[in-house]
Every structure is written in C-alpha cells, then in structure tokens.
Write an enzyme that holds these catalytic residues in place. Structure first.
Site, PDB file in Angstrom:
ATOM      1  N   GLU A 110       0.866  -1.186   0.000  1.00  0.00           N
ATOM      2  CA  GLU A 110       0.000   0.000   0.000  1.00  0.00           C
ATOM      3  C   GLU A 110       0.896   1.227   0.000  1.00  0.00           C
ATOM      4  O   GLU A 110       1.951   1.230   0.643  1.00  0.00           O
ATOM      5  CB  GLU A 110      -0.891   0.012   1.242  1.00  0.00           C
ATOM      6  CG  GLU A 110      -1.651   1.335   1.374  1.00  0.00           C
ATOM      7  CD  GLU A 110      -2.782   1.299   2.383  1.00  0.00           C
ATOM      8  OE1 GLU A 110      -2.688   0.529   3.348  1.00  0.00           O
ATOM      9  OE2 GLU A 110      -3.747   2.058   2.192  1.00  0.00           O
ATOM     10  N   CYS A 145      -6.495   0.946   2.932  1.00  0.00           N
ATOM     11  CA  CYS A 145      -7.469   2.044   2.906  1.00  0.00           C
ATOM     12  C   CYS A 145      -7.347   2.862   1.629  1.00  0.00           C
ATOM     13  O   CYS A 145      -8.308   3.490   1.211  1.00  0.00           O
ATOM     14  CB  CYS A 145      -7.269   2.938   4.126  1.00  0.00           C
ATOM     15  SG  CYS A 145      -7.849   2.148   5.617  1.00  0.00           S
ATOM     16  N   ASN A 161     -12.240  -3.420   1.047  1.00  0.00           N
ATOM     17  CA  ASN A 161     -11.140  -3.501   2.007  1.00  0.00           C
ATOM     18  C   ASN A 161     -11.673  -3.193   3.392  1.00  0.00           C
ATOM     19  O   ASN A 161     -12.060  -2.063   3.650  1.00  0.00           O
ATOM     20  CB  ASN A 161     -10.054  -2.482   1.667  1.00  0.00           C
ATOM     21  CG  ASN A 161      -9.006  -2.385   2.761  1.00  0.00           C
ATOM     22  OD1 ASN A 161      -8.283  -3.343   3.027  1.00  0.00           O
ATOM     23  ND2 ASN A 161      -8.949  -1.248   3.443  1.00  0.00           N
ATOM     24  N   GLU A 162     -11.693  -4.168   4.235  1.00  0.00           N
ATOM     25  CA  GLU A 162     -12.142  -4.043   5.627  1.00  0.00           C
ATOM     26  C   GLU A 162     -13.253  -3.010   5.805  1.00  0.00           C
ATOM     27  O   GLU A 162     -13.262  -2.203   6.716  1.00  0.00           O
ATOM     28  CB  GLU A 162     -10.974  -3.767   6.576  1.00  0.00           C
ATOM     29  CG  GLU A 162     -10.215  -2.493   6.444  1.00  0.00           C
ATOM     30  CD  GLU A 162      -9.181  -2.300   7.552  1.00  0.00           C
ATOM     31  OE1 GLU A 162      -9.139  -1.191   8.103  1.00  0.00           O
ATOM     32  OE2 GLU A 162      -8.440  -3.246   7.872  1.00  0.00           O
TER      33      GLU A 162
HETATM   34  O1  AHR Z   1      -2.116  -1.527   6.886  1.00  0.00           O
HETATM   35  C1  AHR Z   1      -2.463  -0.224   7.199  1.00  0.00           C
HETATM   36  C2  AHR Z   1      -3.946   0.006   7.158  1.00  0.00           C
HETATM   37  O2  AHR Z   1      -4.564  -0.816   8.101  1.00  0.00           O
HETATM   38  C3  AHR Z   1      -4.643  -0.353   5.878  1.00  0.00           C
HETATM   39  O3  AHR Z   1      -4.629   0.656   4.955  1.00  0.00           O
HETATM   40  C4  AHR Z   1      -6.030  -0.622   6.308  1.00  0.00           C
HETATM   41  O4  AHR Z   1      -6.675  -1.539   5.475  1.00  0.00           O
HETATM   42  C5  AHR Z   1      -5.900  -1.083   7.722  1.00  0.00           C
HETATM   43  O5  AHR Z   1      -6.728  -0.413   8.570  1.00  0.00           O
END
Ligand code: AHR
Length: 869
Positions: free
Chosen positions: A255, A445, A576-577
């Site tokens: 990321e 995120c 994503n989450e």
């Molecule tokens: O890994 C860091 C962050 O943690 C990621 O962007 C997110 O998916 C999670 O909350």
C-alpha cells in the site's frame, strides 16, 4: 406453631430470593458520554448498579471529530432481538441504526438518510411488523419507518402536532440510575435468567481473553520464574498422513502508506514532478511544493499538457531546483535519465540541467536544447561525478524567454530489472527476496479512499504518465500514479507472484469525513444509477489484464504499453475491511454477480471488516459470505493484535468449516484463463480465508524478536490450517524514515538505507521454505504441568513441496529457556545446516543466520529454526 413459623420464614426467604433474582435480571443500558458508546450495568443483591461492559460504540465517520453516540434509544422486537438508534452529530442528515440478537454482538451499523438537514434525538419503538423512529429537526418532529430486519428505512415525514403529543412519552429517555456512584440516563430492561447468564458469560470470557492477550515475553523474567533450564518436548510425525495445503500462503501487502510508493519503491527522484500538489494532499501544500527558485515560481493552467495534469511552471531565466524526496541520493559513476515536457511556442531555448550538492558543488551536468511549438518531451542523461545523499536537481534556462515545463523527471538508469519508469532496485530486490507468492495492491485504505471522490480507479493509473490522474492519498500526501496498475502487474510478473488487486466495493472507507451534504463514512455508497458504470470499470480491468488486444480496446492499451501477452489475472479483491453495512452488501453483491457471470474463472476475494471475531463486521461479513458461497472464492480478514493474543489464539482456524463441494474455478493449459464454471451448484462451497493484513505488536510498536516469534508461532498453525487459509500478508510492508503513518512495518528505509526487521525474517523464512502438503504431526511439552502452562509458547510444522520433494521443518521456541525436542517419525541427519532467528526479546535488529549444528532440535531461548530435509 414453631413449624408454622419456620414455614413462614422459608416462604419469606424464597420470596426474598425471587426478588433478588428478579433484580439481578434487570439490565440498565446507558451511554456515559458521547465518545464511550453504549454500556450495560447490572445490579448486585442490594440493588446497586455496577458497570458490566461496553455493548457497542459509534462507527460513524472520521476518527477524532466523529465516532460519537448521542441519545441512544433501544427497543426489543417481538422475537426478543434488539434495535438501536442514535444521533451521530448535530449536522448530518442521517442517524445510526443497529441490530443485535443477544445485546452483546451487533450487526454493523447503517446510517439511513433523512429528509431534514440533521436528525436529533432519534427514538425507536416497535410499530406493526416493523419499527418506527421519531426524531427532531428544527422545531418539528419526524417519523421514519423501518422494515422488521432494520435494513430499509423511509426518509422521514413530518409529524402533526397531535401525533407528537401522542408519542411524546416515547420521545423521552426513560430511566435514570446511579452506576458505581455516577448518575446516568438510560433504559432499563428485564431479561430472562438465561439471557442474563449469557451476557455475564460473554463479559467474563472477554475479560479472560484480555488477560491472556496481555501476556508478553518481555515480562518473562518477572512472570515465568522457576522454569527448568531445559524444557523437553516431543515432535511426533505421522509421515503417512498428509493433507494438501495452499502453495500461496505467504505473499505481500503493498500500500502507498508511509511513502511506500511515491518517494519509496517508485524510483522517481523528483518530488511534485507534475506541479499537481495541493492542500487536498496535505495542509499547506501547493503546486510549487518541493520546488525552489531565485524568484517566485509562476504556475499556469492555460495550456495544460493534459487535462488530468492542469498545472505547469512558467520559467523565466531563473534557476529552478527540486529538493527531491528528502534530497536526491546520487551515486558517483551512476547514470540518471532526466526528462521534461517543454512548451516554448516555437522559440529556441536551452537549459542547463544539473545535480548539485546543498553547497552548490556540481555533481552532474548536461545541456538540453528545445524548440518545439507545442508541448514536447526532451531528455538527457546525467552522469554523477561524485556521490551525495542529499543532492538537488537544478534547471537553468539559458535565454530570457518564457517557457512552460511539466512532468520533470529524474530516474536512476539502474532500476529493478532495468525497467523504464521502474522501481528502486535495492528495495524491490529486498521484496523479491521474500519470494512472495502474490502481491496485494494498491491497499489497504488507499483502495477504497477518503470519500466517494477518492475511490481508487485503476484506469486512472495506466497509460502515458502525463495522462494519469493524480489524486490525494488517504494517508495525507499525494499519489502521482506513476506506479500504476501496469507497473504493479509488471512487478508481479518480474518476481513470479500472482497479482491480487483489491478495489473498492462501491463504498469508500468507513472512516471518511463528511461530503458536501454532510454525509460521512461510506457516504451512501456509489449511487445506484452509477453502479453499472463502476462494475464495467472493474470488468474492464479483467479485459485489460487478460484480454486479446486484437479484439478488446482495454487489452490493446496493455499491448500498447509494451505487454501484448496477458497478465493472467486470477484473483480480484472487492472491498477492504469495509463496514459490512446494507449499503456495502447491496453493492458488493451486484459487483460479484456481474463478475461471476462474465468472468467465472476469476477468484473473488471479499472482506469481513477490520477486526477478528467477535467484531460486528467479522460476524456479519462471514454470515454474508457463507450465505453467498457462489459469489466469492475467499474472504479477507484483518487483525493487528498483541503478541499475547496471537500466542493464545493459535487454534483460530481449527474450527473453520472445510470445503465440501468442488470449486468452480479452473484455469486452462499454459496459464490461459479457460473461463469454465465447473460446478453450477456451488451451495456446498466454503470460502477460503485470506489473512490480508496482520501483524503482532507490542507497546514499542516496532517489530522485535517477541513480535516475530509470536508471528512464527501463529504461522506454524496457519500452515496446519493451510487447507482453509489460502493466503496471508503481513501489513504494512514499507515505511520511509520520517514519513511514518503506521507502526510496526516489515521494512524501514531511507533514500540510502534499507533496514529489514525480525518480522521480515519470519515472513522470508516461511515463504522461502514453504510446501503444498502438511504432514501430520503433534508437538507437546513432555512435562504435563509445564505443558498446560506453556503449550502456547512452542510451535512446529512440517510441510513438503511435492514438486521438489523437499521437506521443511519449522520449530519455534518462545520460552526463556532451551527447548530440547525429541523427534519421532522422521530422521534428521547430523550435522545439519539450518537457518535460525534468535535474540533477546526486545531486539529489533536481529537477523536470521545460517548455522551448522550437531543438535538441530535443541533450540536456544527465543528461537525460530527452519530445517530443510
Ligand atoms: O495496513 C495499514 C492500514 O490498516 C490499511 O490501509 C487498512 O486496510 C488497515 O486499517
């Protein structure tokens, strides 16, 4: 008479008992303050109220200013289940709605939108089959109707005065009690004895779990006294019993967080090369950030190089220089590709292009002559005569004439695999050494973005660099998109890893700030009338990656970029989450159905929120996943936890249901997608697990031997559960010194250094020594008493790679003493070479080393050892 008296006493006692029991089955639900969420209190035998625990909290909007709960109001449905509404703030046209069957686990919150500019003091009560919510806005009251499942809500209608009078009683919070000495308003409910027992049990178990999860190796000297100098254990192998496990267990999570991409892995050395920085990226940033000049820098937008890159700099004969990313690290003898676009209106111009030190020493120099009428790219090569870790790029126009410049770029010629627009060689090599089986990108995120407008659109990241669409990064900086989908896919191919792109499920990050309408969080999701276009965008990605350039325009883009062969995309993550709200589920289902129908060979990965069980998103996410096994192949779990949590939850996947049906995914020969749906009736399929983000953490928030060993222990159990766990990726992977958004990370770096951590070593050792079959084995401490106390501190796993026939044994000793292992069922030759990671628990610098030993199964304290057989 005496007998009668005794009887009366007994009846009185029984009545007293009944009264006490009745009192003990009352529950008082209240919110101590808007930041603390909803809590429960119960009575002791004297009738006094005591705090029991937190039931839930607000998940609305951005961290810091939001996540507040005002005026919670609960009611019970006819079936005993619970409905909750609350006000989230005083300025958003919505309220929060949640559902619980048992009062302690909650379905993820929905935020139904209403007709009024805000929604104050909502109150819920049953009405007919469903529910009614009444609330206030301005001087008026409004009524919202909700379906029995609390999933669908009307937008609210204004109530008449007589309606308001009728319902007035219900608009008040009813009860007021003193809990542990503090008075609160709330609601009192009567529960059955069974319900009360379950609730008390839930909090007892949570407390016990918290106690175990706080265990730290760091405290061993204090807490683990009296251990023998050597602990004996036996590892028993049943070589005849094996089960297939995933051959993709260890991959990487990439990321652009903590400057992982721009300023990090992406080898571009010029910061703000396109003059597109703005305050949206970061407070105070603007088009000239990272640029300096002898005069104020003029920025123009009249004749942009491309509409996606509207800003450019207008030069007069002034010296312009770029500070790079914390300076530009230049190495003597190395060559650097300089390029920029110039708009000179046909006038001849020449530039001196230099790399200089802070004190002005010239490190490299070259001339560039330009004459084009319209925007044109010019390039030259700079060869460094000296090294400097903090050099600058200097551009000196040689004639007094106005010229526009844009996309000013400097790349080392030596990139990973010498790719143009490539990756930093040393960092990419460090990542490649992990031999990751897959690469997840572009987040995290960053995939779902800060608000609807910031959702990551993959198609904005491909094509010529000047046509890509830069955007702000949810981690408070800028995304150039120079490292875009083409570069990600190419990197995967270069290192032999499967690409696993993860894109938004039609909703942005649940922690997003409010949009112009005051709607925060998921912001209502992509409007339904725009979802077909968004779904097409996702399908276009599959065409772009796998399609035939002769027949498909997206595939032709890939070919035009230099890759006519398909990338052979097999996996696609959706979401994503996310908070698994109704808004999410509706969009997620639409997306998956369309992809399954058009590209049945694509393995879709869903999401179950940011926490493990018993979090609301995890429960609802898995519930939804298991009800729709045909939609996704696997689902993405995330949890960042303490070392104690990992040591005490090593059976996490033991009870996950295993697959019963035949998977409906198949690839044709030669890696070409065949697109065959093998099992039309997939109701027996059980989605697999992708542990997409995880890491063990301590107060120090840096990987050390303690966190590494907790992760190693957990990975031995992941290998054992490799029939249900398909993939895992430690997160985050990269962090640039001075730009940290998150800790711990696997690899820390500056412009010149790379520091791998013990977490990296664990990932590497498990990845480079992986198999596709788990060999049945048992591992236990010989002394039963010690075993009961410390079994969570030792781990072992034996896997075989069926292609090479190689077997890999991992042994983990997370004890402060030597672990002497007797191995039964396989032969270990001696002396033997193996790799081990060991050190003091707080050691953040420890590296694995190769050792040759006569006693491979005698492990020093705090040690992971990997033995190839
Ligand atoms: O890994 C860091 C962050 O943690 C990621 O962007 C997110 O998916 C999670 O909350």
């Amino acid at each position: 008479m005496q007998k009668l008296f005794q009887l009366l006493l007994l009846v009185a006692a029984l009545c007293q008992g009944t009264k006490t029991l009745a009192q003990q089955n009352s529950i008082f639900i209240y919110s101590p303050n808007e930041r603390s969420g909803l809590h429960a209190a119960v009575q002791d035998s004297t009738g006094a109220w005591h705090h029991l625990g937190q039931l839930c909290s607000s998940d609305y909007g951005t961290w810091g200013v939001e996540k507040r709960m005002y005026h919670p109001s609960l009611c019970r449905a006819h079936d005993g289940s619970w409905r909750l509404v609350f006000q989230v703030n005083d300025c958003s046209p919505l309220f929060a709605a949640a559902y619980s069957a048992d009062l302690v686990t909650w379905r993820p919150q929905d935020y139904p939108q209403v007709v009024t500019p805000n929604c104050l003091a909502p109150v819920v009560h049953p009405a007919g089959d469903g529910f009614e919510i009444t609330y206030r806005s301005g001087d008026a009251h409004y009524r919202v109707k909700a379906t029995p499942d609390f999933r669908h809500f009307t937008a609210g209608e204004r109530m008449t005065d007589s309606d308001v009078q009728q319902i007035n009683g219900a608009l008040q919070i009813e009860d007021r009690f003193t809990v542990d000495g503090q008075a609160y308003a709330g609601q009192k409910f009567e529960l059955t004895a069974g319900e009360m027992t379950r609730i008390r049990q839930f909090f007892l178990e949570r407390a016990e779990d918290g106690r175990k999860s706080s265990e730290r190796m760091h405290d061993d000297a204090k807490n683990l006294t009296g251990l023998p100098a050597v602990v004996n254990a036996t590892f028993t192998v049943n070589a005849n019993s094996q089960k297939p496990i995933s051959d993709k267990l260890i991959g990487i999570f990439f990321e652009d967080i903590s400057y992982a991409a721009d300023g990090g892995l992406y080898a571009e050395l010029v910061q703000n090369r396109d003059f597109e920085y703005s305050a949206k990226d970061h407070g105070g940033w603007k088009a000239t950030t990272a640029w300096h000049s002898t005069r104020p820098i003029e920025i123009a937008t009249e004749h942009p190089l491309h509409p996606n890159n509207p800003h450019y700099a207008l030069l007069w004969p002034d010296t312009l220089w770029n500070e790079g990313w914390d300076g530009i690290a230049v190495e003597a003898g190395k060559k650097y590709d300089f390029s920029m676009y110039v708009l000179a209106g046909g006038q001849k111009q020449s530039f001196l292009i230099q790399l200089t030190s802070e004190d002005g020493t010239v490190l490299a120099s070259s001339k560039l002559k330009t004459a084009a009428k319209d925007w044109q790219q010019y390039a030259t090569v700079l060869t460094a005569q000296k090294s400097d870790a903090k050099a600058r790029l200097v551009i000196i126009p040689q004639k007094a004439a106005h010229v526009g410049i844009d996309m000013v770029s400097l790349f080392p010629q030596e990139t990973f695999m010498n790719r143009k627009n490539g990756l930093r060689k040393d960092l990419a090599k460090t990542i490649a050494a992990l031999q990751p089986k897959f690469v997840r990108f572009p987040g995290g995120c960053m995939s779902h973005g800060q608000g609807l407008d910031n959702i990551y659109h993959w198609n904005h990241t491909v094509g010529p660099l000047q046509e890509r669409k830069p955007d702000f990064n949810i981690w408070h900086y800028h995304q150039t998109r120079g490292l875009g989908f083409f570069e990600y896919f190419q990197f995967c191919e270069d290192i032999g890893a499967e690409p696993l792109p993860v894109l938004a499920a039609g909703v942005p990050c649940q922690n997003s700030a409010a949009n112009a309408e005051g709607i925060g969080g998921q912001q209502g999701g992509i409007p339904m009338d725009q979802m077909p276009a968004y779904i097409d965008e996702l399908c276009n990605l599959i065409e772009w990656a796998n399609g035939d350039p002769a027949t498909n325009e997206w595939a032709k883009m890939r070919a035009d970029a230099g890759h006519p062969e398909p990338f052979n995309l097999k996996y696609l993550g959706i979401g994503n989450e996310d908070i698994i709200s109704t808004v999410f589920e509706e969009r997620y289902e639409m997306i998956c159905k369309a992809i399954r129908q058009r590209y049945p060979y694509i393995k879709i990965c869903g999401t179950v929120g940011p926490f493990h069980t018993p979090s609301a998103d995890y429960i609802e996410g898995w519930d939804f996943t298991r009800k729709h096994p045909d939609l996704q192949y696997m689902t993405d779990e995330h949890y960042y936890e303490s070392t104690g949590w990992f040591m005490h939850h090593r059976d996490y996947y033991d009870s996950y249901p295993r697959e019963l049906g035949v998977r409906s995914y198949e690839l044709g020969v030669n890696g070409q997608p065949a697109g065959q749906l093998l099992t039309p009736n997939s109701s027996l399929l059980t989605p697999k697990v992708y542990l997409g983000e995880w890491a063990a953490s301590t107060r120090e928030k840096r990987p050390n031997i303690e966190t590494a060993l907790a992760e190693a222990l957990y990975l031995t159990d992941i290998e054992r559960n490799g029939d249900i766990v398909e993939m895992t990726s430690y997160a985050p992977m990269l962090c640039k010194d001075g730009h940290s958004n998150w800790n711990p990370d696997m690899i820390y770096f500056s412009n010149t250094d790379i520091r791998i951590t013990p977490a990296y070593e664990v990932q590497r050792l498990f990845s480079c020594n992986s198999g596709d079959r788990w060999i049945q084995s048992r591992f236990s401490i010989d002394n039963p008493q010690l075993s009961a106390q410390l079994k969570h501190r030792i781990g072992a796993s034996l896997v075989v790679d069926s292609k090479s026939g190689k077997k890999f044994l991992k042994l983990v000793n997370a004890l402060p003493t030597t672990l002497q292992v007797t191995v039964e069922g396989i032969l270990l030759p001696t002396p033997l070479q193996c790799e081990q990671l060991t050190g003091k628990v707080d050691d953040q610098q420890a590296h694995a080393e190769i050792i040759t030993t006569d006693s491979p199964t005698t492990l020093p304290p705090y040690c992971l050892r990997v033995i190839e057989l």
